[in-house]
Scaffold this motif. Structure first.
Motif, PDB file in Angstrom:
ATOM      1  N   GLU A  54     -20.335  -8.140  -4.963  1.00  0.00           N
ATOM      2  CA  GLU A  54     -19.347  -9.201  -4.760  1.00  0.00           C
ATOM      3  C   GLU A  54     -17.923  -8.643  -4.742  1.00  0.00           C
ATOM      4  N   GLY A  55     -17.602  -7.747  -5.676  1.00  0.00           N
ATOM      5  CA  GLY A  55     -16.260  -7.177  -5.722  1.00  0.00           C
ATOM      6  C   GLY A  55     -15.963  -6.293  -4.527  1.00  0.00           C
ATOM      7  N   LEU A  56     -16.943  -5.501  -4.129  1.00  0.00           N
ATOM      8  CA  LEU A  56     -16.761  -4.624  -2.965  1.00  0.00           C
ATOM      9  C   LEU A  56     -16.483  -5.447  -1.716  1.00  0.00           C
ATOM     10  N   GLN A  57     -17.255  -6.506  -1.525  1.00  0.00           N
ATOM     11  CA  GLN A  57     -17.057  -7.310  -0.320  1.00  0.00           C
ATOM     12  C   GLN A  57     -15.757  -8.098  -0.361  1.00  0.00           C
ATOM     13  N   LEU A  58     -15.384  -8.606  -1.521  1.00  0.00           N
ATOM     14  CA  LEU A  58     -14.153  -9.381  -1.616  1.00  0.00           C
ATOM     15  C   LEU A  58     -12.915  -8.513  -1.404  1.00  0.00           C
ATOM     16  N   GLU A  59     -12.926  -7.304  -1.941  1.00  0.00           N
ATOM     17  CA  GLU A  59     -11.787  -6.410  -1.717  1.00  0.00           C
ATOM     18  C   GLU A  59     -11.712  -6.008  -0.245  1.00  0.00           C
ATOM     19  N   ALA A  60     -12.856  -5.688   0.352  1.00  0.00           N
ATOM     20  CA  ALA A  60     -12.865  -5.334   1.771  1.00  0.00           C
ATOM     21  C   ALA A  60     -12.367  -6.493   2.623  1.00  0.00           C
ATOM     22  N   LEU A  61     -12.795  -7.711   2.285  1.00  0.00           N
ATOM     23  CA  LEU A  61     -12.342  -8.890   3.014  1.00  0.00           C
ATOM     24  C   LEU A  61     -10.832  -9.056   2.895  1.00  0.00           C
ATOM     25  N   GLY A  62     -10.312  -8.868   1.680  1.00  0.00           N
ATOM     26  CA  GLY A  62      -8.876  -8.993   1.473  1.00  0.00           C
ATOM     27  C   GLY A  62      -8.080  -7.982   2.269  1.00  0.00           C
ATOM     28  N   LEU A  63      -8.571  -6.757   2.346  1.00  0.00           N
ATOM     29  CA  LEU A  63      -7.887  -5.719   3.119  1.00  0.00           C
ATOM     30  C   LEU A  63      -7.883  -6.056   4.607  1.00  0.00           C
ATOM     31  N   LEU A  64      -9.014  -6.529   5.112  1.00  0.00           N
ATOM     32  CA  LEU A  64      -9.100  -6.895   6.527  1.00  0.00           C
ATOM     33  C   LEU A  64      -8.182  -8.079   6.833  1.00  0.00           C
ATOM     34  N   MET A 110      -2.725   8.797   6.582  1.00  0.00           N
ATOM     35  CA  MET A 110      -3.763   7.781   6.425  1.00  0.00           C
ATOM     36  C   MET A 110      -3.777   7.233   4.996  1.00  0.00           C
ATOM     37  N   GLN A 111      -3.598   8.115   4.012  1.00  0.00           N
ATOM     38  CA  GLN A 111      -3.603   7.676   2.622  1.00  0.00           C
ATOM     39  C   GLN A 111      -2.473   6.691   2.376  1.00  0.00           C
ATOM     40  N   HIS A 112      -1.282   6.975   2.966  1.00  0.00           N
ATOM     41  CA  HIS A 112      -0.135   6.090   2.780  1.00  0.00           C
ATOM     42  C   HIS A 112      -0.418   4.717   3.383  1.00  0.00           C
ATOM     43  N   ILE A 113      -1.067   4.673   4.546  1.00  0.00           N
ATOM     44  CA  ILE A 113      -1.383   3.403   5.202  1.00  0.00           C
ATOM     45  C   ILE A 113      -2.333   2.582   4.329  1.00  0.00           C
ATOM     46  N   LEU A 114      -3.355   3.243   3.804  1.00  0.00           N
ATOM     47  CA  LEU A 114      -4.325   2.538   2.964  1.00  0.00           C
ATOM     48  C   LEU A 114      -3.675   2.044   1.676  1.00  0.00           C
ATOM     49  N   GLU A 115      -2.835   2.876   1.065  1.00  0.00           N
ATOM     50  CA  GLU A 115      -2.160   2.463  -0.170  1.00  0.00           C
ATOM     51  C   GLU A 115      -1.256   1.263   0.087  1.00  0.00           C
ATOM     52  N   SER A 116      -0.552   1.258   1.211  1.00  0.00           N
ATOM     53  CA  SER A 116       0.313   0.130   1.555  1.00  0.00           C
ATOM     54  C   SER A 116      -0.492  -1.141   1.743  1.00  0.00           C
ATOM     55  N   LEU A 117      -1.670  -1.006   2.353  1.00  0.00           N
ATOM     56  CA  LEU A 117      -2.523  -2.161   2.583  1.00  0.00           C
ATOM     57  C   LEU A 117      -3.068  -2.711   1.266  1.00  0.00           C
ATOM     58  N   ILE A 118      -3.405  -1.821   0.341  1.00  0.00           N
ATOM     59  CA  ILE A 118      -3.874  -2.265  -0.983  1.00  0.00           C
ATOM     60  C   ILE A 118      -2.770  -3.041  -1.692  1.00  0.00           C
ATOM     61  N   ARG A 119      -1.533  -2.560  -1.597  1.00  0.00           N
ATOM     62  CA  ARG A 119      -0.413  -3.260  -2.228  1.00  0.00           C
ATOM     63  C   ARG A 119      -0.152  -4.616  -1.567  1.00  0.00           C
ATOM     64  N   LYS A 120      -0.372  -4.670  -0.256  1.00  0.00           N
ATOM     65  CA  LYS A 120      -0.139  -5.897   0.502  1.00  0.00           C
ATOM     66  C   LYS A 120      -1.201  -6.954   0.212  1.00  0.00           C
ATOM     67  N   ASN A 121      -2.373  -6.512  -0.177  1.00  0.00           N
ATOM     68  CA  ASN A 121      -3.505  -7.409  -0.410  1.00  0.00           C
ATOM     69  C   ASN A 121      -3.354  -8.112  -1.756  1.00  0.00           C
ATOM     70  N   ARG A 122      -2.546  -9.163  -1.778  1.00  0.00           N
ATOM     71  CA  ARG A 122      -2.254  -9.902  -3.004  1.00  0.00           C
ATOM     72  C   ARG A 122      -2.909 -11.275  -2.968  1.00  0.00           C
ATOM     73  N   THR A 123      -3.124 -11.847  -4.127  1.00  0.00           N
ATOM     74  CA  THR A 123      -3.569 -13.231  -4.204  1.00  0.00           C
ATOM     75  C   THR A 123      -2.455 -14.130  -3.677  1.00  0.00           C
ATOM     76  N   CYS A 124      -2.802 -14.969  -2.718  1.00  0.00           N
ATOM     77  CA  CYS A 124      -1.822 -15.883  -2.114  1.00  0.00           C
ATOM     78  C   CYS A 124      -2.227 -17.315  -2.431  1.00  0.00           C
ATOM     79  N   ARG A 125      -1.257 -18.140  -2.817  1.00  0.00           N
ATOM     80  CA  ARG A 125      -1.570 -19.526  -3.193  1.00  0.00           C
ATOM     81  C   ARG A 125      -0.850 -20.562  -2.335  1.00  0.00           C
ATOM     82  N   ARG A 126       0.015 -20.104  -1.440  1.00  0.00           N
ATOM     83  CA  ARG A 126       0.695 -21.027  -0.533  1.00  0.00           C
ATOM     84  C   ARG A 126       0.599 -20.459   0.880  1.00  0.00           C
ATOM     85  N   PHE A 127       0.187 -21.311   1.813  1.00  0.00           N
ATOM     86  CA  PHE A 127      -0.102 -20.870   3.168  1.00  0.00           C
ATOM     87  C   PHE A 127       0.640 -21.735   4.193  1.00  0.00           C
ATOM     88  N   ASP A 128       0.796 -21.186   5.389  1.00  0.00           N
ATOM     89  CA  ASP A 128       1.386 -21.938   6.494  1.00  0.00           C
ATOM     90  C   ASP A 128       0.261 -22.732   7.158  1.00  0.00           C
TER      91      ASP A 128
END
Length: 199
Positions: free
Chosen positions: A104-114, A1-19
């Motif tokens: 604000e930070g808690l909700q924004l990080e949670a939103l990014g992970l979801l 479970m820890q590995h899954i969460l860590e991978s998701l945190i790494r995946k949650n990046r600021t994105c500036r170009r979208f489809d």
């Protein structure tokens, strides 16, 4: 479970170009908001509220108001076909609290992970064009724009890398358009305090 969460945190990046061909249904965004309302809130006041924006014309208006990448001065932001397909306007209800420093930070990080887990990305803005957006939605004075969140299906490659020089943490794009994000090493963010002798 820890590995899954860590991978998701790494995946949650600021994105500036979208489809731009991939839309986000308002119901999907409502599911995310339903989840993040369970995050911790100082004094449990829960003063944050949201406007969901999925109308393409409104999204384009908000996109034009934002400043997209301070460290990429030659880039004017996403082109047609790369723009966000949804926005969230995070509001502070000042009738409930004068600020929401931790909420604000808690909700924004949670939103990014979801969003990341569902295959979407986001970019958080401090809220450029707040006055224009407030007028666009005829906001009452007690609802203050806290942040503007762009959402969409990522259309860029983001590479995390160790910062080789502690003074150089500027993100950059290579010749192929890949976005590189240097992160300070672990040993730099852990502070070992000097413990004074009690004798």
């Amino acid at each position: 479970m820890q590995h899954i969460l860590e991978s998701l945190i790494r995946k949650n990046r600021t994105c500036r170009r979208f489809d731009e061909t991939v839309r986000i249904e308002p119901l999907q965004i409502k599911r995310w908001l339903n989840a993040i309302r369970y995050t911790a809130s100082m004094r449990n006041v829960q003063p944050l509220k949201y406007i969901i924006v999925t109308d393409p014309a409104e999204c384009n208006e908000i996109t034009a108001l934002q400043r997209w990448a301070a460290m990429l001065p030659d880039w004017d932001g996403p082109e047609e076909g790369e723009r966000p397909t949804a926005y969230l306007i995070q509001l502070l209800d000042t009738d409930l609290a004068p600020a929401a420093r931790f909420d604000e930070g808690l909700q924004l990080e949670a939103l990014g992970l979801l969003a990341s887990e569902a295959g979407y990305g986001m970019c958080i803005f401090h809220g450029y064009g707040k006055g224009d957006i407030a007028r666009m939605y005829d906001l009452p004075t007690h609802l203050s724009i806290n942040a503007v969140i762009a959402l969409g299906r990522p259309m860029e490659t983001i590479i995390l890398e160790e910062a080789r020089n502690p003074e150089y943490v500027k993100y950059w794009r290579d010749a192929e358009g890949k976005h590189h994000v240097p992160k300070r090493p672990l040993e730099e963010i852990i502070v070992e305090p000097n413990k004074p002798s009690i004798f």
